[in-house]
Write a protein that holds these residues in place. Sequence first.
Motif, PDB file in Angstrom:
ATOM      1  N   ASP A 158      -4.802 -32.136  14.853  1.00  0.00           N
ATOM      2  CA  ASP A 158      -5.121 -30.717  14.887  1.00  0.00           C
ATOM      3  C   ASP A 158      -6.617 -30.281  15.243  1.00  0.00           C
ATOM      4  OD1 ASP A 158      -2.525 -30.042  14.898  1.00  0.00           O
ATOM      5  OD2 ASP A 158      -2.670 -29.208  13.169  1.00  0.00           O
ATOM      6  N   ILE A 159      -7.358 -30.986  14.367  1.00  0.00           N
ATOM      7  CA  ILE A 159      -8.819 -30.768  14.412  1.00  0.00           C
ATOM      8  C   ILE A 159      -9.576 -31.310  15.728  1.00  0.00           C
ATOM      9  CG2 ILE A 159     -11.225 -31.070  13.232  1.00  0.00           C
ATOM     10  CD1 ILE A 159      -9.581 -29.159  11.282  1.00  0.00           C
ATOM     11  N   ASN A 182     -14.706 -23.631  15.358  1.00  0.00           N
ATOM     12  CA  ASN A 182     -13.180 -24.054  14.949  1.00  0.00           C
ATOM     13  C   ASN A 182     -13.058 -23.449  13.665  1.00  0.00           C
ATOM     14  OD1 ASN A 182     -11.666 -25.961  17.070  1.00  0.00           O
ATOM     15  ND2 ASN A 182     -13.979 -26.289  17.311  1.00  0.00           N
ATOM     16  N   VAL A 183     -13.604 -22.502  13.186  1.00  0.00           N
ATOM     17  CA  VAL A 183     -13.277 -22.125  11.962  1.00  0.00           C
ATOM     18  C   VAL A 183     -11.986 -21.827  11.580  1.00  0.00           C
ATOM     19  CG1 VAL A 183     -13.768 -20.471   9.926  1.00  0.00           C
ATOM     20  CG2 VAL A 183     -15.878 -21.575  11.036  1.00  0.00           C
ATOM     21  N   SER A 184     -11.592 -20.984  12.559  1.00  0.00           N
ATOM     22  CA  SER A 184     -10.085 -20.600  12.442  1.00  0.00           C
ATOM     23  C   SER A 184      -9.324 -21.794  12.354  1.00  0.00           C
ATOM     24  CB  SER A 184      -9.867 -19.705  13.280  1.00  0.00           C
ATOM     25  OG  SER A 184      -9.605 -20.076  14.533  1.00  0.00           O
ATOM     26  N   ASN A 185      -9.315 -22.770  13.062  1.00  0.00           N
ATOM     27  CA  ASN A 185      -8.741 -24.093  13.175  1.00  0.00           C
ATOM     28  C   ASN A 185      -8.672 -24.673  11.979  1.00  0.00           C
ATOM     29  OD1 ASN A 185      -7.327 -25.031  15.210  1.00  0.00           O
ATOM     30  ND2 ASN A 185      -9.317 -25.439  16.423  1.00  0.00           N
ATOM     31  N   PHE A 186      -9.821 -24.871  11.114  1.00  0.00           N
ATOM     32  CA  PHE A 186     -10.078 -25.279   9.811  1.00  0.00           C
ATOM     33  C   PHE A 186      -9.134 -24.469   8.990  1.00  0.00           C
ATOM     34  CE2 PHE A 186     -14.450 -26.679  11.105  1.00  0.00           C
ATOM     35  CZ  PHE A 186     -14.078 -27.745  11.362  1.00  0.00           C
ATOM     36  N   ILE A 187      -9.205 -23.105   8.903  1.00  0.00           N
ATOM     37  CA  ILE A 187      -8.291 -22.530   7.846  1.00  0.00           C
ATOM     38  C   ILE A 187      -6.918 -22.845   8.211  1.00  0.00           C
ATOM     39  CG2 ILE A 187      -7.729 -20.256   7.225  1.00  0.00           C
ATOM     40  CD1 ILE A 187     -10.592 -19.520   7.905  1.00  0.00           C
ATOM     41  N   ASN A 188      -6.705 -22.934   9.646  1.00  0.00           N
ATOM     42  CA  ASN A 188      -4.962 -23.246   9.690  1.00  0.00           C
ATOM     43  C   ASN A 188      -4.764 -24.362   9.283  1.00  0.00           C
ATOM     44  OD1 ASN A 188      -3.678 -21.118  10.892  1.00  0.00           O
ATOM     45  ND2 ASN A 188      -4.506 -21.649  12.976  1.00  0.00           N
TER      46      ASN A 188
END
Lengths: 232, 255
Positions: free
Chosen positions: A155-156, A190-196
């Motif tokens: 994902d990341i 990619n912060v929102s990716n990390f949170i997801n």
Amino acid sequence: MHKKNISDDRKKYLRKKYIKKISIVITQISILIAFIAIWEISANKGLIDSFIMSQPSKILKTFINLSSNDLLMHIQVTCNETLIGFLLGTGIGIVIAIILWWSDFFSKVSEPYLVVLNSLPKVALGPVIIIWVGAGTSAIITMAIAISLVVTILDILNGFLETDKEKIKMARTFNCTKFQLLTKIIIPANVSNFINSLKINIGLSMVGVITGEFLVSKAGLRIFNKLWKPGI
Amino acid sequence: MKKILEIKDISKIYQAKNGEIEALKNINLIVYEGELLSIIGPSGCGKSTLLSIIAGLEPKTSGKLYIDGEETTKNSTKIGYMLQKDSLLEWRSIYRNVMFGLEIRHLKTEENKAYVEELLKKYNLYEFKDKYPSQLSGGMRQRVALIRTLAVKPKILLLDEAFSALDYQTRLMVTKDIYKILKNEKITAVMVTHDISESISMSDRIAVLSSRPATLKCIKKIDFNIENRDPLNVRETPEFSKYFDSIWKELDVHA
Ligand SMILES: Nc1ncnc2c1ncn2[C@@H]1O[C@H](COP(=O)(O)OP(=O)(O)OP(=O)(O)O)[C@@H](O)[C@H]1O
Ligand SMILES: [Mg+2]
């Protein structure tokens, strides 16, 4: 700052938003209460078999019963294991994703392996893990990591590779180094990716821990299944 | 007049999976201090490639490039490059966006900060400095992007279709604003555009390229007999349509 001169329309708008928020919470709570109430009543009326489906009042009784039997300690053990598994899984996953982003070569090399590992049913790894790391807390945590790690990496990394090319080009026009590109564009973008990823991983780690506990545990919420027994 | 940029016999052949693509063929071009030169040519002819080579983002196949008298082979810090998209970073305030280039180049000195603040004030963005990009209009964002580029004090500014993402009205206003900024700050600029009118309205000279592989067809000097020239008022002059016709012919757009 602008509090002083709020127009009437603005007040109405804010009030409407507030009411909507409150109604959502109230509805959510009501659904929960209704669910428990219907469950309890149908069990009492014999509509469902409380031996199989249990019953809120019995769960509560058992819970209180177990509390004296260190239920809290067991909850704590499971929470700790989940937390450690979650932090390690997510942390290691992000680090590996960064390495793979950095080196296009390694990322291409590892691609088929990641895909295969990802489709592997990790729960089946349980016995192997026990052989590797021993039947203890470490096996439980390894299980939690095994479940969340590969998904996190994929994902990341995917998020990294899909970062807006124009932003990367813009940063390159200022002669940025690869490290600057990583810290000033790729990671913040990619912060929102990390949170997801965090959200998904906390669930996955929990699954991993419970699975692990089923296999090896001496302590932890595996005891949970006792709650389902109608009376202890 | 001082030569700021000299392009000597530059060619570019891309190595792609399915063969070679010849994009530029023996381009020669000189850009003088303070002028605004635009490059115009059929779509896909190699305009962006030329700018990327000047900026050092793309290696050239042959030829030489001199910036400010020095031969340059890689990504030069003397170049500012403005792209079609403003690419403001939505997680940074306007002020921190404008400081981005200085931060990357480790040039956040008091002097440079003062220069940035002065630019923000001069071009009516100072009061928005704590806002975030999503709170600004397209035209304002493009001005912020320009200030971000100017903050590092480039010798030459490159603009690649920098206005084409804007709607027509905003675009006219922004070209006017940006023209003023460039002339006030005495910036040397090379601008790529599809739009013949836009190139005439802003440029001192126009270089017309052929279709791919791009060669230099001709350079037209643009002069208007008008006081306080700006991209809007020149559009009403009789010279404007004459220039338009002659460039249209040069472009040889046979349908
Ligand atoms: N990285 C690349 N690899 C291979 N070919 C490329 C690459 N970049 C551009 N090209 C090709 O080179 C040619 C010139 O491209 P370029 O983007 O410079 O044209 P352009 O004049 O800017 O086009 P447009 O008017 O669409 O902006 C095109 O045929 C394009 O397909
Ligand atoms: Mg282009």
